[in-house]
Design an enzyme around this catalytic site. Structure first.
Site, mmCIF file in Angstrom:
data_model
loop_
_atom_site.group_PDB
_atom_site.id
_atom_site.type_symbol
_atom_site.label_atom_id
_atom_site.label_comp_id
_atom_site.label_asym_id
_atom_site.label_seq_id
_atom_site.Cartn_x
_atom_site.Cartn_y
_atom_site.Cartn_z
ATOM 1 N N ASP A 1 38.305 39.474 50.197
ATOM 2 C CA ASP A 1 38.726 40.460 48.923
ATOM 3 C C ASP A 1 37.169 40.551 48.104
ATOM 4 O O ASP A 1 37.056 41.793 47.733
ATOM 5 C CB ASP A 1 39.467 39.662 48.109
ATOM 6 C CG ASP A 1 40.346 40.382 47.357
ATOM 7 O OD1 ASP A 1 40.542 41.849 47.733
ATOM 8 O OD2 ASP A 1 41.244 40.268 46.599
ATOM 9 N N ASP B 1 48.109 40.443 47.604
ATOM 10 C CA ASP B 1 48.113 39.586 46.591
ATOM 11 C C ASP B 1 49.444 38.725 46.289
ATOM 12 O O ASP B 1 49.582 37.841 45.219
ATOM 13 C CB ASP B 1 47.586 40.049 45.239
ATOM 14 C CG ASP B 1 46.128 40.802 45.524
ATOM 15 O OD1 ASP B 1 45.433 40.229 46.133
ATOM 16 O OD2 ASP B 1 45.946 42.115 44.656
#
Length: 533
Positions: A347, A424
């Protein structure tokens, strides 16, 4: 199962907001009032930030002209009036200087193309003294129909509030999904535990409907495939986006069916089975399948209508995440640490590092997430708004989207959303689900690991949104979620002196019928009972 894995590989782990230099054109005549989108350059044009402070001007329609030639009209003929002209043929500054000579107090340039923040050479900025803004030609025609007898206009740019209620809704939606997904996974484990270990799990499958990640090598391959897919999406977005859309329709319909079927079974709803030619058919299953397929098809058809389709997309997204958290299981905390740590690096790299590697200085993650044709994105201080209010580009359906309710000017130009990637939700959710299953294995009646990890996820998400608001930049949410959840569960297991069991988990390959390896160190007595917290 394969569909779920494929769609997860496409999850873009990001959370960002988009804004721009948008303003409002309020048109009125008598008691009738309409508002339209304007795009302007705040360093060039001075526009009031409140409606009460905006001066009203009568509007003159000169859209039959480009206003590029001096001497077309008598100097002073537009004294004290705003004027609307067509875009093109000459520079913005030229149009503005001619309008000034005619005495105009504001210049509206109507556009049939995408509207980019107007700009000029540095030497031209000081020559323009009146507000200059772009508006959609289509909306100008609408105003002409609504106000055939004349128009009075005001230009103003209300400041967008720092905090929008959409963030609260997003927070609640994400936490609800993680908690319910973790609860469902633990409940399924409890049912399996009560039924006894009867399935062959030597290949990593706990049963026919679950897939367990138990090998570090498989986790490495899994993350590697995600990196490859993200890069492929960056270079071949135009074609691969349709593959992801089709997969999402199939996966979300299947997930919604599983969620609704399990819910109806839990509340005791009958199957209403009927027999036909020796075969038994479940009426409930047929009806649920028809509803789920219909909803997925509706989303596929209207996926670019930002006015309402976000509701259906979030509904299908919640179902997809819940089903994924129940279907994909992590066998022990070691696998959780490896997976979450690798995805954290993934990420951060694709959000913060790739801008130094791409030709346009854009993050690969953000570019793929927003789509190459996304309007409303700032680049070097400029903002681009589509000429048509409806979206003309495809977006990846891998985010929760909530419209920003208080961003009035931005929403007139193009609906702005607070967004959170499915990744997420799913990635930390896998740890929350593991914690609930561990509570079941250990017989913790108060579900201490599950509750603590869920609270840590909520705290991490609050920190993510707080940093995003403070910096006014999108944040890689895993940068905050992974440390919060991993540290919380590690400290809890250490304090309870259960870290070794928590680290090794419930690996069915090494358990005998009494499950003693899991419940060693004096805890074997809890195998069949409930442990006090």
């Amino acid at each position: 199962m394969a569909v779920n894995v494929l769609i997860f590989l496409a999850l873009m782990l990001f959370c960002c907001q988009v804004g721009g230099q948008e303003a409002i054109l309020q048109v009125s005549y008598g008691s009738t009032v309409r508002q339209y989108c304007l795009v302007y350059n705040s360093s060039w044009s001075n526009i009031s930030h409140s409606l009460t402070g905006a001066q009203p001007y009568p509007l003159v329609n000169l859209t039959s002209s480009f206003l590029c030639e001096w001497g077309q009209l008598t100097p002073g003929s537009l004294q004290g009036q705003a004027v609307a002209v067509m875009r093109g043929e000459c520079e913005y500054s030229t149009k503005a200087q001619i309008a000034q000579e005619l005495g105009a107090t504001a210049l509206l340039i109507t556009s049939t193309k995408s509207m980019v923040t107007p700009s000029a050479n540095d030497s031209e900025y000081s020559k323009v003294k009146i507000p200059l803004a772009l508006m959609r030609y289509r909306e100008f025609l609408d105003a002409m129909q609504v106000f055939p007898d004349g128009m009075e206009v005001r230009l103003y740019d209300p400041p967008a509030p720092l905090f929008d209620t959409s963030i609260i809704i997003m927070l609640l939606l994400a936490v609800f999904t993680v908690v319910m997904g973790g609860f469902w996974s633990g409940a399924a484990e409890k049912m399996k535990q009560n039924a006894g270990p009867s399935a062959d799990v030597s290949d990593g499958h706990s049963d026919s409907s679950e897939l367990s990640l138990y090998s570090p090598l498989k986790v490495l391959l899994f993350v590697g495939m995600m990196c490859v897919m993200l890069v492929l999406m960056y270079f071949f977005y135009r074609w691969l986006v349709y593959v992801i859309i089709v997969i999402f329709c199939l996966a979300s319909a299947t997930a919604l069916y599983n969620c609704l079927d399990s819910l109806m079974t839990a509340v005791g709803c009958g199957t209403l089975s009927v027999s036909c030619r020796g075969k038994t058919l479940s009426v409930r299953s047929l009806l649920l399948a028809a509803v789920c397929v219909t909803l997925a098809v509706i989303w596929g058809v209207y996926r670019n209508d930002d006015r309402w389709i976000w509701i259906l997309q979030d509904f299908l997204g919640v179902a997809f995440c819940l089903n994924f958290l129940k279907t994909i299981t992590l066998s022990n905390f070691k696998i959780c640490v490896i997976l979450l740590s690798l995805l954290l690096l993934y990420d951060v790299f694709f959000v913060f590092i790739t801008p130094f590697l791409t030709p346009n200085g854009e993050s690969i993650m953000v570019q793929v997430a927003l789509g190459p044709g996304a309007g409303g994105e700032k680049t070097d201080g400029l903002v681009e708004i589509p000429a048509d209010f409806s979206s003309s580009y495809e977006k990846l359906p891998v985010v929760m989207r909530i419209p920003q309710f208080s961003a009035l000017a931005q929403n007139l130009c193009m609906t702005q959303f607070s967004i959170l990637g499915y990744g997420d939700i799913i990635v930390p959710g896998l740890l929350v689900a593991y914690c609930h299953r561990f509570d079941v294995w250990m017989g913790n009646s108060c579900r201490i690991y599950f509750i603590s990890c869920a609270i840590a996820y909520c705290v991490g998400l609050v920190v993510t949104f707080g940093v995003m608001l403070a910096t006014k930049m999108g944040q890689p949410a895993l940068l905050y979620l992974v440390p919060c959840t991993l540290l919380t569960t590690s400290i809890l297991a250490s304090v309870r002196k259960e870290f070794r069991q928590f680290w090794n988990g419930n690996t069915y390959q090494v358990l005998d019928e009494s499950r003693k390896p899991l419940l060693s160190d004096g805890n074997s007595g809890y195998a069949g009972g409930v442990r006090e917290c």
